[in-house]
Scaffold this active site. Structure first.
Site, short mmCIF file in Angstrom:
data_model
loop_
_atom_site.label_atom_id
_atom_site.label_comp_id
_atom_site.label_asym_id
_atom_site.label_seq_id
_atom_site.Cartn_x
_atom_site.Cartn_y
_atom_site.Cartn_z
N HIS A 44 -8.65 -9.91 -9.19
CA HIS A 44 -8.32 -8.76 -8.33
C HIS A 44 -7.82 -7.57 -9.15
O HIS A 44 -6.95 -6.82 -8.71
CB HIS A 44 -7.27 -9.18 -7.30
CG HIS A 44 -7.72 -10.32 -6.42
ND1 HIS A 44 -8.64 -10.17 -5.43
CD2 HIS A 44 -7.37 -11.64 -6.44
CE1 HIS A 44 -8.85 -11.33 -4.83
NE2 HIS A 44 -8.10 -12.24 -5.42
N PRO A 85 7.83 -6.35 -2.35
CA PRO A 85 8.92 -6.23 -3.32
C PRO A 85 9.99 -5.25 -2.85
O PRO A 85 9.68 -4.21 -2.27
CB PRO A 85 8.20 -5.71 -4.57
CG PRO A 85 6.79 -6.11 -4.41
CD PRO A 85 6.53 -6.07 -2.93
N GLU A 86 11.25 -5.60 -3.11
CA GLU A 86 12.36 -4.73 -2.75
C GLU A 86 12.97 -4.19 -4.05
O GLU A 86 12.43 -4.37 -5.14
CB GLU A 86 13.36 -5.49 -1.89
CG GLU A 86 12.72 -5.98 -0.58
CD GLU A 86 13.69 -6.68 0.36
OE1 GLU A 86 14.91 -6.54 0.18
OE2 GLU A 86 13.22 -7.39 1.26
N ARG A 102 -4.22 -8.37 -2.20
CA ARG A 102 -4.39 -7.97 -0.80
C ARG A 102 -4.78 -6.51 -0.63
O ARG A 102 -4.99 -6.05 0.50
CB ARG A 102 -3.09 -8.27 -0.03
CG ARG A 102 -2.76 -9.76 0.00
CD ARG A 102 -1.42 -10.03 0.64
NE ARG A 102 -1.10 -11.45 0.65
CZ ARG A 102 0.09 -11.96 0.96
NH1 ARG A 102 1.10 -11.14 1.28
NH2 ARG A 102 0.30 -13.25 0.95
#
Length: 305
Positions: free
Chosen positions: A99, A2-3, A119
């Site tokens: 997760h 994400p930016e 992840r």
């Protein structure tokens, strides 16, 4: 990863749904989610218990909650989203995500805050707040220690574009490398750097010292504009991993002119967009609108489709 626009979308969701609430219980699953918190997950959960969430804050791609436990000074809960971290606001009885690494219950019995990370590159850490070194800052509580060296981003009051232009002009480095340097200007990641350079008609390998100050300012203007537009569309989502606190994806990927469009015609001149490897990332540009500078001893690998 994400930016700035994606992180700002999440910050706004936290401001709407979490700020002003008191944490009753913090539940962390496993040690990895708190690996950046040196004292470990049990200490982090204990120190968050009873703390009030005062502010949801951000600089560039860095996100944190200002929390304050009774009788203690405010601290920052720094949230590293990594490649796939998600902050979700959900009912306490909603099914647990596969997760799920952390959940926060609040004293008002309202919705939980959950940290989900497929992840596991993201995580949480509690850190002290230090004075913001940049004049004009809106961070009244200060900034977390790990953020102290990060430059202001183009969407915050402390951002001084003239100073950034002067800094870039003094450097002898590729303009794209400089845009990605969070110590120069924060929040401009790979996607929006490619988009800003395409809009400005500047190749990412052009040396900053060789560009005029008006050209450097134009690149930065485009970076601010493209991120503002992306923010208005909920950010850029290429898969289901980036979502806002309600689980919705952004749709700015439909408006991209360069990034991810290799082999497609340039929206300005029709030349096919090219993709090359740069700093272990993919750079996307139009070879006609953004001519490559003549450079010696530079080896650029064209990425395979």
């Amino acid at each position: 990863m994400p930016e700035l626009p994606e992180v700002e979308v999440v910050r706004r969701g936290l401001a709407d749904h979490v700020v002003g609430r008191r944490i009753e219980t913090a539940t962390l699953t496993g040690a990895r989610v708190a690996r950046r918190h040196v004292a470990g997950p049990a200490d982090l959960a204990d120190r968050l218990t009873g703390a009030e969430v005062r502010v949801a804050d951000r600089r560039g791609k860095y996100l944190w909650l200002v929390v304050q436990a009774p009788g203690d000074d405010p601290h920052a809960l720094v949230i590293h989203l990594g490649m796939s971290g998600q902050l979700l606001v959900e009912p306490p009885d909603a099914p647990r995500e596969k997760h799920l690494h952390a959940s926060f219950d609040f004293a008002d019995d309202g919705p939980q805050l959950r940290f989900v990370d497929q992840r596991t590159f993201g995580g949480l850490a509690l850190t002290e707040l230090v004075p913001d070194p940049y004049a004009g800052s809106h961070h009244s509580h200060g900034v977390p220690v790990p953020v102290g060296h990060i430059a202001p981003d183009p969407l915050e009051p402390a951002y001084d574009q003239g100073a950034v232009v002067r800094s870039l002009k003094r450097r002898h480095t590729a303009i794209k490398r400089a845009l990605l340097d969070q110590g120069v200007v924060s929040g401009i990641g790979n996607i929006y750097a490619d988009e800003a350079l395409w809009r400005a008609g500047v190749h990412g390998l052009r040396e900053t010292s060789a560009l005029t100050k008006p050209t450097l300012a134009r690149v930065l203007d485009h970076a601010r504009d493209v991120m503002t537009e992306a923010l208005g569309q909920g950010g850029t989502s290429f898969d289901a991993l980036y979502v806002n606190v309600n689980g919705a994806s952004g749709y700015f990927d439909r408006s991209l002119n360069a990034y991810g469009r290799q082999g497609q015609p340039c929206d300005r001149c029709g030349t096919l967009i090219r993709r090359e490897t740069f700093m272990n990332r993919s750079s996307h540009y139009c070879p006609r609108c953004q001519p490559r500078p003549r450079m010696r001893h530079v080896h650029v690998v064209e990425a395979k489709e």
